[in-house]
Design a protein around this motif. Sequence first.
Motif, PDB file in Angstrom:
ATOM      1  N   MET A   1       0.834  -1.198   0.000  1.00 23.02           N
ATOM      2  CA  MET A   1       0.000   0.000   0.000  1.00 23.02           C
ATOM      3  C   MET A   1       0.871   1.251   0.000  1.00 23.02           C
ATOM      4  N   GLU A   2       0.547   2.169  -0.885  1.00 19.94           N
ATOM      5  CA  GLU A   2       1.340   3.396  -0.970  1.00 19.94           C
ATOM      6  C   GLU A   2       0.742   4.484  -0.094  1.00 19.94           C
ATOM      7  N   PHE A   3       1.598   5.386   0.365  1.00 24.39           N
ATOM      8  CA  PHE A   3       1.156   6.466   1.239  1.00 24.39           C
ATOM      9  C   PHE A   3       0.098   7.339   0.555  1.00 24.39           C
ATOM     10  N   LYS A   4       0.268   7.547  -0.755  1.00 26.34           N
ATOM     11  CA  LYS A   4      -0.673   8.443  -1.451  1.00 26.34           C
ATOM     12  C   LYS A   4      -2.040   7.808  -1.706  1.00 26.34           C
ATOM     13  N   SER A   5      -2.184   6.500  -1.413  1.00 27.93           N
ATOM     14  CA  SER A   5      -3.472   5.832  -1.625  1.00 27.93           C
ATOM     15  C   SER A   5      -4.598   6.518  -0.834  1.00 27.93           C
ATOM     16  N   SER A   6      -5.744   6.722  -1.522  1.00 35.04           N
ATOM     17  CA  SER A   6      -6.910   7.331  -0.861  1.00 35.04           C
ATOM     18  C   SER A   6      -7.994   6.293  -0.614  1.00 35.04           C
ATOM     19  N   ASP A   7      -7.667   5.027  -0.847  1.00 35.98           N
ATOM     20  CA  ASP A   7      -8.628   3.942  -0.666  1.00 35.98           C
ATOM     21  C   ASP A   7      -8.733   3.602   0.830  1.00 35.98           C
ATOM     22  N   VAL A   8      -9.797   4.108   1.455  1.00 40.25           N
ATOM     23  CA  VAL A   8      -9.965   3.930   2.909  1.00 40.25           C
ATOM     24  C   VAL A   8      -9.987   2.451   3.285  1.00 40.25           C
ATOM     25  N   ASN A   9     -10.600   1.614   2.436  1.00 38.80           N
ATOM     26  CA  ASN A   9     -10.681   0.177   2.747  1.00 38.80           C
ATOM     27  C   ASN A   9      -9.301  -0.478   2.791  1.00 38.80           C
ATOM     28  N   GLN A  10      -8.421  -0.013   1.925  1.00 36.79           N
ATOM     29  CA  GLN A  10      -7.043  -0.508   1.905  1.00 36.79           C
ATOM     30  C   GLN A  10      -6.346  -0.171   3.232  1.00 36.79           C
ATOM     31  N   TRP A  11      -6.543   1.058   3.675  1.00 37.47           N
ATOM     32  CA  TRP A  11      -5.951   1.509   4.941  1.00 37.47           C
ATOM     33  C   TRP A  11      -6.543   0.752   6.129  1.00 37.47           C
ATOM     34  N   LYS A  12      -7.870   0.558   6.084  1.00 37.31           N
ATOM     35  CA  LYS A  12      -8.540  -0.175   7.175  1.00 37.31           C
ATOM     36  C   LYS A  12      -8.019  -1.604   7.270  1.00 37.31           C
ATOM     37  N   VAL A 141       9.737   5.929   5.732  1.00 41.29           N
ATOM     38  CA  VAL A 141      10.056   5.601   4.342  1.00 41.29           C
ATOM     39  C   VAL A 141       8.824   5.825   3.455  1.00 41.29           C
ATOM     40  N   ALA A 142       7.658   5.359   3.936  1.00 40.64           N
ATOM     41  CA  ALA A 142       6.423   5.498   3.150  1.00 40.64           C
ATOM     42  C   ALA A 142       6.014   6.962   2.960  1.00 40.64           C
ATOM     43  N   ALA A 143       6.120   7.752   4.039  1.00 38.20           N
ATOM     44  CA  ALA A 143       5.631   9.139   3.971  1.00 38.20           C
ATOM     45  C   ALA A 143       6.649  10.125   3.418  1.00 38.20           C
ATOM     46  N   LEU A 144       7.936   9.898   3.741  1.00 40.80           N
ATOM     47  CA  LEU A 144       8.962  10.884   3.377  1.00 40.80           C
ATOM     48  C   LEU A 144      10.005  10.367   2.388  1.00 40.80           C
ATOM     49  N   ALA A 164      -2.303  15.158   8.005  1.00 42.23           N
ATOM     50  CA  ALA A 164      -3.072  15.454   6.786  1.00 42.23           C
ATOM     51  C   ALA A 164      -3.714  14.185   6.225  1.00 42.23           C
ATOM     52  N   LYS A 165      -2.965  13.082   6.246  1.00 37.60           N
ATOM     53  CA  LYS A 165      -3.486  11.807   5.739  1.00 37.60           C
ATOM     54  C   LYS A 165      -4.633  11.309   6.629  1.00 37.60           C
ATOM     55  N   ALA A 166      -4.489  11.453   7.950  1.00 38.15           N
ATOM     56  CA  ALA A 166      -5.547  11.033   8.883  1.00 38.15           C
ATOM     57  C   ALA A 166      -6.826  11.832   8.630  1.00 38.15           C
ATOM     58  N   LYS A 167      -6.653  13.123   8.374  1.00 40.71           N
ATOM     59  CA  LYS A 167      -7.800  14.006   8.097  1.00 40.71           C
ATOM     60  C   LYS A 167      -8.493  13.577   6.792  1.00 40.71           C
ATOM     61  N   THR A 177      -6.640   8.292  13.219  1.00 36.80           N
ATOM     62  CA  THR A 177      -5.710   9.205  13.891  1.00 36.80           C
ATOM     63  C   THR A 177      -4.356   9.106  13.171  1.00 36.80           C
ATOM     64  N   PRO A 178      -3.460  10.078  13.382  1.00 31.39           N
ATOM     65  CA  PRO A 178      -2.117   9.952  12.813  1.00 31.39           C
ATOM     66  C   PRO A 178      -1.439   8.647  13.245  1.00 31.39           C
ATOM     67  N   SER A 179      -1.729   8.188  14.475  1.00 34.47           N
ATOM     68  CA  SER A 179      -1.143   6.921  14.945  1.00 34.47           C
ATOM     69  C   SER A 179      -1.714   5.722  14.200  1.00 34.47           C
ATOM     70  N   ASP A 180      -2.989   5.785  13.833  1.00 32.29           N
ATOM     71  CA  ASP A 180      -3.587   4.722  13.011  1.00 32.29           C
ATOM     72  C   ASP A 180      -2.875   4.660  11.660  1.00 32.29           C
ATOM     73  N   VAL A 181      -2.595   5.840  11.105  1.00 30.04           N
ATOM     74  CA  VAL A 181      -1.907   5.908   9.804  1.00 30.04           C
ATOM     75  C   VAL A 181      -0.532   5.256   9.915  1.00 30.04           C
ATOM     76  N   GLU A 182       0.207   5.570  11.004  1.00 28.33           N
ATOM     77  CA  GLU A 182       1.546   4.986  11.200  1.00 28.33           C
ATOM     78  C   GLU A 182       1.457   3.463  11.312  1.00 28.33           C
ATOM     79  N   ARG A 183       0.496   2.967  12.075  1.00 32.48           N
ATOM     80  CA  ARG A 183       0.381   1.509  12.271  1.00 32.48           C
ATOM     81  C   ARG A 183      -0.010   0.805  10.976  1.00 32.48           C
TER      82      ARG A 183
END
Length: 211
Positions: A1-12, A141-144, A164-167, A177-183
């Motif tokens: 999964m890439e950081f720029k992905s906007s697919d919420v299901n992928q992130w979930k 690595v993923a974000a920066l 910004a990604k969490a928002k 949350t930003p922590s959810d994004v990191e995990r």
Amino acid sequence: MEFKSSDVNQWKEALSLYDSRIESMNKPDLESLNNFYCKQLPSLLHQRNPNPHLTTPELSKLMQWKLTRGKWRPRLLDFVSSLDEQTVKSASEKAFKSLPEVSKAISELTVLKGVGPATASAVLAAYAPDVAPFMSDEAMVAALGNSKEYTLKQYLLFVEKLQAKAKELSADGDLFTPSDVERALWSSAIGAKFEASSNTDIKSSKKKRKR
């Protein structure tokens, strides 16, 4: 999964696999350390009203979690385990009071010997996951694009990106949350590593059979 992905299901999905990825690392004590860091520590910190703070044994356990989940550097554990209880209490109290000003909060914690921006970020993420994510190699690595620079400046850039990604992921009613994004990023990176190594194992066993 890439950081720029906007697919919420992928992130979930990546986030939902976090615990099983921890398990699949097969590292001694990692599961119980992760349970302490993700579930027990946050409530312990918030129970200490009106002055939430961290204790030396908790900081030591947090460091064990960080090093077991990432790169093992025993000297750091020695440093934090020998810190004076009052010093840890005072530094963490000031850091928590500084939030949401992340820069000031990190600076209050990095006065402690053995605590750099990455460990300080783990302390803040345990207390305020909605503000400060943990600065893990995989998420950096993923974000920066790299994880070489463990500086306050780099962390602030990382925080900005993950907030910004969490928002963005929370826009349609889901709560990230930003922590959810990191995990989720960590879970995705570990999953990709396992997949790559199992593919290598399959290829090498096929080669052996051909011989």
